[in-house]
Scaffold this active site. Structure first.
Site, PDB file in Angstrom:
ATOM      1  N   ASP A  64       0.648  -1.111  -0.109  1.00 37.97           N
ATOM      2  CA  ASP A  64       0.087  -0.054  -0.121  1.00 37.97           C
ATOM      3  C   ASP A  64       0.977   1.254   0.004  1.00 37.97           C
ATOM      4  O   ASP A  64       0.316   2.338   0.044  1.00 37.97           O
ATOM      5  CB  ASP A  64      -0.972   0.065   1.044  1.00 37.97           C
ATOM      6  CG  ASP A  64      -0.467   0.055   2.520  1.00 37.97           C
ATOM      7  OD1 ASP A  64       0.829  -0.212   2.600  1.00 37.97           O
ATOM      8  OD2 ASP A  64      -0.999   0.093   3.523  1.00 37.97           O
ATOM      9  N   SER A  65       2.293   0.959  -0.139  1.00 42.71           N
ATOM     10  CA  SER A  65       3.289   2.221  -0.298  1.00 42.71           C
ATOM     11  C   SER A  65       2.954   2.864  -1.644  1.00 42.71           C
ATOM     12  O   SER A  65       3.404   3.712  -1.939  1.00 42.71           O
ATOM     13  CB  SER A  65       4.567   1.795   0.117  1.00 42.71           C
ATOM     14  OG  SER A  65       4.717   0.448  -0.783  1.00 42.71           O
ATOM     15  N   GLU A 135      -2.051  -5.440   8.509  1.00 45.71           N
ATOM     16  CA  GLU A 135      -1.160  -5.030   9.675  1.00 45.71           C
ATOM     17  C   GLU A 135      -1.956  -5.291  10.644  1.00 45.71           C
ATOM     18  O   GLU A 135      -2.985  -5.040  11.017  1.00 45.71           O
ATOM     19  CB  GLU A 135      -0.897  -3.265   9.175  1.00 45.71           C
ATOM     20  CG  GLU A 135      -0.123  -3.052   8.202  1.00 45.71           C
ATOM     21  CD  GLU A 135       0.014  -1.274   7.937  1.00 45.71           C
ATOM     22  OE1 GLU A 135      -0.383  -0.804   8.740  1.00 45.71           O
ATOM     23  OE2 GLU A 135       0.810  -1.144   6.980  1.00 45.71           O
ATOM     24  N   GLU A 201       8.619  -4.026  10.768  1.00 46.71           N
ATOM     25  CA  GLU A 201       9.145  -2.804  10.290  1.00 46.71           C
ATOM     26  C   GLU A 201       9.752  -1.811  11.449  1.00 46.71           C
ATOM     27  O   GLU A 201       8.743  -1.720  12.437  1.00 46.71           O
ATOM     28  CB  GLU A 201       7.922  -1.983   9.619  1.00 46.71           C
ATOM     29  CG  GLU A 201       8.496  -0.767   8.877  1.00 46.71           C
ATOM     30  CD  GLU A 201       7.512  -0.449   7.865  1.00 46.71           C
ATOM     31  OE1 GLU A 201       6.358  -0.953   7.465  1.00 46.71           O
ATOM     32  OE2 GLU A 201       7.802   0.923   7.273  1.00 46.71           O
TER      33      GLU A 201
HETATM   34  O1  KIV Z   1       3.534  -1.019   1.778  1.00 45.91           O
HETATM   35  C1  KIV Z   1       4.743  -1.600   1.709  1.00 45.91           C
HETATM   36  O2  KIV Z   1       5.309  -1.331   0.690  1.00 45.91           O
HETATM   37  C2  KIV Z   1       4.827  -2.199   2.874  1.00 45.91           C
HETATM   38  C3  KIV Z   1       6.416  -2.655   2.871  1.00 45.91           C
HETATM   39  C4  KIV Z   1       7.325  -1.567   3.336  1.00 45.91           C
HETATM   40  C5  KIV Z   1       6.717  -3.999   3.735  1.00 45.91           C
HETATM   41  O3  KIV Z   1       4.188  -2.771   3.557  1.00 45.91           O
END
Ligand code: KIV
Length: 283
Positions: A64-65, A135, A201
């Site tokens: 979701d980044s 999460e 993380e």
């Molecule tokens: O959304 C993401 O890219 C992540 C990673 C950084 C683990 O959750």
């Protein structure tokens, strides 16, 4: 590291062991038993997925980044299932060996196990994802159990969980002091609920090591020190596209500078008339 001094890309034996077919969650479990470390990268489109897949990266995460690196938001909160589905489908189509994990975005699973199952099913059915990530710890155990019992492999995510940035009051290291024991309990509970792997993380290295040795499922670190079974980075951080990456990022490329140079050279050639030349012209 300058590219001339980088070691040649070596496929992991996880990659070697799964040649000719997709990596599965069983392959990842077997790698843990062999104490074999492996890389995970984010991917958001077919072209980069193909490059990372051919480089032997066994797991690609459509994180979701994407909210930040694809859609330009300043947190992961706004992105939706509908935003992430086409990106996930592109990554699946662009890869042939990697296990593709789709991130369940904020608001798509917290309400109930039924909501989690509905969202995860869309990623598996409409985009072809092989697993999902969500999460949180004890609050999402019913969701993890429901997904696993419906046949959806689930990757957990503890420590700095960016969807909770408003509770944390910023992006800061988690799990220091007593909260480390809470994180350890959440990790064990997620394993018991059936998660096949766990992202840690921004947690202290010593805590990540204790979690890693206490679990039989692989841990995947990002800002969690060297002891986790795997490491993940957002590819734009790794390749030098992010202007101010976090301390835990190591840059392996300078794509920002390369793109800037190329864009300026193209613009100058167009303005001067040097492009297109004879060889770029049909007769
Ligand atoms: O959304 C993401 O890219 C992540 C990673 C950084 C683990 O959750």
């Amino acid at each position: 590291m300058p590219s001339s001094t980088m070691p040649p890309p070596t496929p992991t034996s996880l990659y070697g062991g799964a040649a000719g077919r997709r990596v599965t969650v069983r392959d990842l479990a077997a790698a843990k038993e062999r104490h074999e470390k492996w890389p995970m990268l984010t991917a958001y489109d077919a072209m980069t997925a193909r490059v990372f897949d051919e480089a032997g990266v066994p797991v690609l995460l459509v994180g979701d980044s994407a909210a930040m690196v694809v859609y330009g938001y300043d947190s992961t909160i706004p992105v939706t299932v509908d935003d992430l589905l086409p990106l996930t489908a592109g990554v699946v189509r662009g890869s042939s060996r990697a296990l593709v994990v789709a991130d369940l975005p904020f608001g798509s699973y917290q309400a109930s196990p039924a909501q989690a199952l509905e969202s995860a099913a869309r990623f598996l059915k409409e985009a072809g994802a092989h697993a999902v990530k969500l999460e949180g710890g004890h609050r999402v155990l019913p969701q993890v159990e429901a997904l696993v019992s419906a046949g959806v492999p689930v990757m957990g995510h503890l420590g700095l969980t960016p969807q909770s940035v408003n509770v944390f009051g910023g992006y800061r290291v988690q799990g220091r002091g007593e909260s480390g024991e809470e994180l350890m309990k959440d990790a064990k509970d997620l394993e018991r609920a059936g998660a096949f792997a766990l992202v840690l993380e921004c947690v202290p290295a010593e805590l990540a090591e204790r979690v890693t040795t206490s679990l039989s499922i692989p841990t995947i670190g990002i800002g969690a020190g060297p002891a986790t079974d795997a490491q993940v980075l957002v590819w734009q951080d790794l390749m030098g596209l992010t202007p101010h990456p976090a301390r835990f990022v190591k840059r392996y490329g300078d794509l920002g500078a390369d793109l800037d140079r190329a864009a300026r050279a193209f613009a100058a050639d167009v303005v001067s008339g040097a492009f297109p030349a004879q060889e770029h012209t049909y007769r």
